[in-house]
Design a protein around this motif. Sequence first.
Motif, PDB file in Angstrom:
ATOM      1  N   LYS A 140       6.733  -1.000   4.680  1.00  0.00           N
ATOM      2  CA  LYS A 140       7.274  -2.285   4.277  1.00  0.00           C
ATOM      3  C   LYS A 140       7.397  -2.442   2.760  1.00  0.00           C
ATOM      4  N   VAL A 141       6.543  -1.760   2.026  1.00  0.00           N
ATOM      5  CA  VAL A 141       6.482  -2.019   0.579  1.00  0.00           C
ATOM      6  C   VAL A 141       6.732  -0.760  -0.270  1.00  0.00           C
ATOM      7  N   ILE A 142       5.918   0.259  -0.095  1.00  0.00           N
ATOM      8  CA  ILE A 142       5.953   1.389  -1.027  1.00  0.00           C
ATOM      9  C   ILE A 142       7.251   2.186  -0.915  1.00  0.00           C
ATOM     10  N   GLU A 143       7.596   2.616   0.292  1.00  0.00           N
ATOM     11  CA  GLU A 143       8.797   3.437   0.458  1.00  0.00           C
ATOM     12  C   GLU A 143      10.072   2.702   0.020  1.00  0.00           C
ATOM     13  N   PRO A 144      10.274   1.441   0.466  1.00  0.00           N
ATOM     14  CA  PRO A 144      11.485   0.751   0.020  1.00  0.00           C
ATOM     15  C   PRO A 144      11.557   0.615  -1.512  1.00  0.00           C
ATOM     16  N   ALA A 145      10.415   0.350  -2.142  1.00  0.00           N
ATOM     17  CA  ALA A 145      10.412   0.191  -3.605  1.00  0.00           C
ATOM     18  C   ALA A 145      10.762   1.507  -4.294  1.00  0.00           C
ATOM     19  N   LEU A 146      10.147   2.598  -3.874  1.00  0.00           N
ATOM     20  CA  LEU A 146      10.425   3.901  -4.498  1.00  0.00           C
ATOM     21  C   LEU A 146      11.891   4.284  -4.279  1.00  0.00           C
ATOM     22  N   ALA A 147      12.390   4.017  -3.072  1.00  0.00           N
ATOM     23  CA  ALA A 147      13.785   4.356  -2.755  1.00  0.00           C
ATOM     24  C   ALA A 147      14.752   3.552  -3.616  1.00  0.00           C
ATOM     25  N   ALA A 148      14.339   2.338  -3.984  1.00  0.00           N
ATOM     26  CA  ALA A 148      15.198   1.488  -4.820  1.00  0.00           C
ATOM     27  C   ALA A 148      15.034   1.811  -6.307  1.00  0.00           C
ATOM     28  N   GLY A 149      14.233   2.821  -6.622  1.00  0.00           N
ATOM     29  CA  GLY A 149      14.075   3.231  -8.014  1.00  0.00           C
ATOM     30  C   GLY A 149      12.962   2.515  -8.748  1.00  0.00           C
ATOM     31  N   ARG A 150      12.195   1.683  -8.029  1.00  0.00           N
ATOM     32  CA  ARG A 150      11.086   0.975  -8.688  1.00  0.00           C
ATOM     33  C   ARG A 150       9.875   1.892  -8.780  1.00  0.00           C
ATOM     34  N   TRP A 151       9.050   1.652  -9.800  1.00  0.00           N
ATOM     35  CA  TRP A 151       7.787   2.386  -9.890  1.00  0.00           C
ATOM     36  C   TRP A 151       6.731   1.570  -9.143  1.00  0.00           C
ATOM     37  N   VAL A 152       5.883   2.261  -8.408  1.00  0.00           N
ATOM     38  CA  VAL A 152       4.839   1.582  -7.647  1.00  0.00           C
ATOM     39  C   VAL A 152       3.485   1.953  -8.241  1.00  0.00           C
ATOM     40  N   VAL A 153       2.718   0.930  -8.615  1.00  0.00           N
ATOM     41  CA  VAL A 153       1.393   1.148  -9.191  1.00  0.00           C
ATOM     42  C   VAL A 153       0.385   0.570  -8.209  1.00  0.00           C
ATOM     43  N   CYS A 154      -0.390   1.444  -7.597  1.00  0.00           N
ATOM     44  CA  CYS A 154      -1.232   1.024  -6.479  1.00  0.00           C
ATOM     45  C   CYS A 154      -2.729   1.165  -6.786  1.00  0.00           C
ATOM     46  N   ASP A 155      -3.460   0.080  -6.585  1.00  0.00           N
ATOM     47  CA  ASP A 155      -4.914   0.039  -6.758  1.00  0.00           C
ATOM     48  C   ASP A 155      -5.528   0.633  -5.487  1.00  0.00           C
ATOM     49  N   ARG A 156      -5.932   1.880  -5.552  1.00  0.00           N
ATOM     50  CA  ARG A 156      -6.455   2.689  -4.434  1.00  0.00           C
ATOM     51  C   ARG A 156      -5.347   3.190  -3.510  1.00  0.00           C
ATOM     52  N   PHE A 157      -5.536   4.411  -3.012  1.00  0.00           N
ATOM     53  CA  PHE A 157      -4.654   4.974  -1.981  1.00  0.00           C
ATOM     54  C   PHE A 157      -5.482   6.000  -1.201  1.00  0.00           C
ATOM     55  N   THR A 158      -4.881   7.045  -0.685  1.00  0.00           N
ATOM     56  CA  THR A 158      -5.586   7.929   0.251  1.00  0.00           C
ATOM     57  C   THR A 158      -6.771   8.670  -0.370  1.00  0.00           C
ATOM     58  N   ASP A 159      -6.775   8.860  -1.687  1.00  0.00           N
ATOM     59  CA  ASP A 159      -7.964   9.481  -2.293  1.00  0.00           C
ATOM     60  C   ASP A 159      -9.195   8.621  -2.042  1.00  0.00           C
ATOM     61  N   SER A 160      -9.001   7.293  -1.925  1.00  0.00           N
ATOM     62  CA  SER A 160     -10.134   6.418  -1.578  1.00  0.00           C
ATOM     63  C   SER A 160     -10.653   6.727  -0.182  1.00  0.00           C
ATOM     64  N   THR A 161      -9.747   7.054   0.738  1.00  0.00           N
ATOM     65  CA  THR A 161     -10.182   7.400   2.098  1.00  0.00           C
ATOM     66  C   THR A 161     -11.005   8.690   2.083  1.00  0.00           C
ATOM     67  N   TRP A 162     -10.514   9.675   1.332  1.00  0.00           N
ATOM     68  CA  TRP A 162     -11.272  10.936   1.189  1.00  0.00           C
ATOM     69  C   TRP A 162     -12.647  10.666   0.592  1.00  0.00           C
ATOM     70  N   ALA A 163     -12.693   9.763  -0.385  1.00  0.00           N
ATOM     71  CA  ALA A 163     -13.941   9.518  -1.100  1.00  0.00           C
ATOM     72  C   ALA A 163     -14.913   8.634  -0.301  1.00  0.00           C
ATOM     73  N   TYR A 164     -14.421   7.534   0.279  1.00  0.00           N
ATOM     74  CA  TYR A 164     -15.316   6.575   0.962  1.00  0.00           C
ATOM     75  C   TYR A 164     -15.624   6.993   2.400  1.00  0.00           C
ATOM     76  N   GLN A 165     -14.549   7.129   3.222  1.00  0.00           N
ATOM     77  CA  GLN A 165     -14.792   7.475   4.623  1.00  0.00           C
ATOM     78  C   GLN A 165     -15.206   8.950   4.739  1.00  0.00           C
ATOM     79  N   GLY A 166     -14.700   9.794   3.846  1.00  0.00           N
ATOM     80  CA  GLY A 166     -15.071  11.201   3.844  1.00  0.00           C
ATOM     81  C   GLY A 166     -16.402  11.417   3.127  1.00  0.00           C
ATOM     82  N   GLY A 167     -16.386  11.401   1.800  1.00  0.00           N
ATOM     83  CA  GLY A 167     -17.596  11.669   1.010  1.00  0.00           C
ATOM     84  C   GLY A 167     -18.718  10.676   1.288  1.00  0.00           C
ATOM     85  N   GLY A 168     -18.418   9.386   1.200  1.00  0.00           N
ATOM     86  CA  GLY A 168     -19.442   8.354   1.326  1.00  0.00           C
ATOM     87  C   GLY A 168     -20.051   8.287   2.713  1.00  0.00           C
TER      88      GLY A 168
END
Length: 206
Positions: free
Chosen positions: A82-110
């Motif tokens: 709904k948000v990231i793909e449409p924005a990137l496709a429209a040429g917008r830059w997306v700045v995201c507070d946390r993404f999948t590295d958080s999953t690796w770190a919290y659900q994985g490492g933590g």
Amino acid sequence: MTDRRTRGRFLTFEGIDGAGKSTHIAACVESLRARGIDALRTREPGGSPLAERLRELLLTEPMSLDTELLLVFAARRDHLEKVIEPALAAGRWVVCDRFTDSTWAYQGGGRGGSAQRIAWLERWVQGGLQPDRSYLFDLPAEQAAQRRAAARSADRFEREDLAFFERVRAAYLERAAADPRRFVVVDAAMPIDAVSKLLEEDLIKL
Ligand SMILES: Nc1ncnc2c1ncn2[C@@H]1O[C@H](COP(=O)(O)OP(=O)(O)OP(=O)(O)O)[C@@H](O)[C@H]1O
Ligand SMILES: [Mg+2]
């Protein structure tokens, strides 16, 4: 059709709770906009109406690790569609507070979740999509806890102990070491001005 040249860039901010992500993400978005770049600020878990509802559950409701992992990726799928793909496709830059590295770190490492499952879900939910740049705010768990103590009331993750956050931190550093072209590891113990300067210099490169 989207041309490769017009596709926006995808930047993520990572690090344990209290490391300084939110403090610096605002400046990053401002700096991009000042350069005439159409930048969208978003966050995970959340970022779309459905994903924000899942965030609320993730931060408050007791649940098993498997449920947590599936909800995190369900939220991510909706956010991407709904948000990231449409924005990137429209040429917008997306700045995201946390993404999948958080999953690796919290659900994985933590929490000790299976790396195989996370990798499988990551591939399913994201296809080949990865951030173009990930800033890892690295800080000892104890210092991060001191910063958090001054801030707001703790959610379900923030109530974890120092050992949990040291595992999260170690998992983050492992991710960064495995992909040094994507990651910039920021020493988040530096004064705010010094961190800002470092980020600004990297943004110019991008
Ligand atoms: N380099 C720094 N030096 C000292 N204090 C800092 C620094 N960076 C951030 N802080 C302070 O630490 C606190 C936590 O920062 P911030 O909210 O940006 O962290 P965060 O990584 O977004 O945490 P969370 O994951 O919980 O959202 C804030 O009060 C902020 O002002
Ligand atoms: Mg924050």
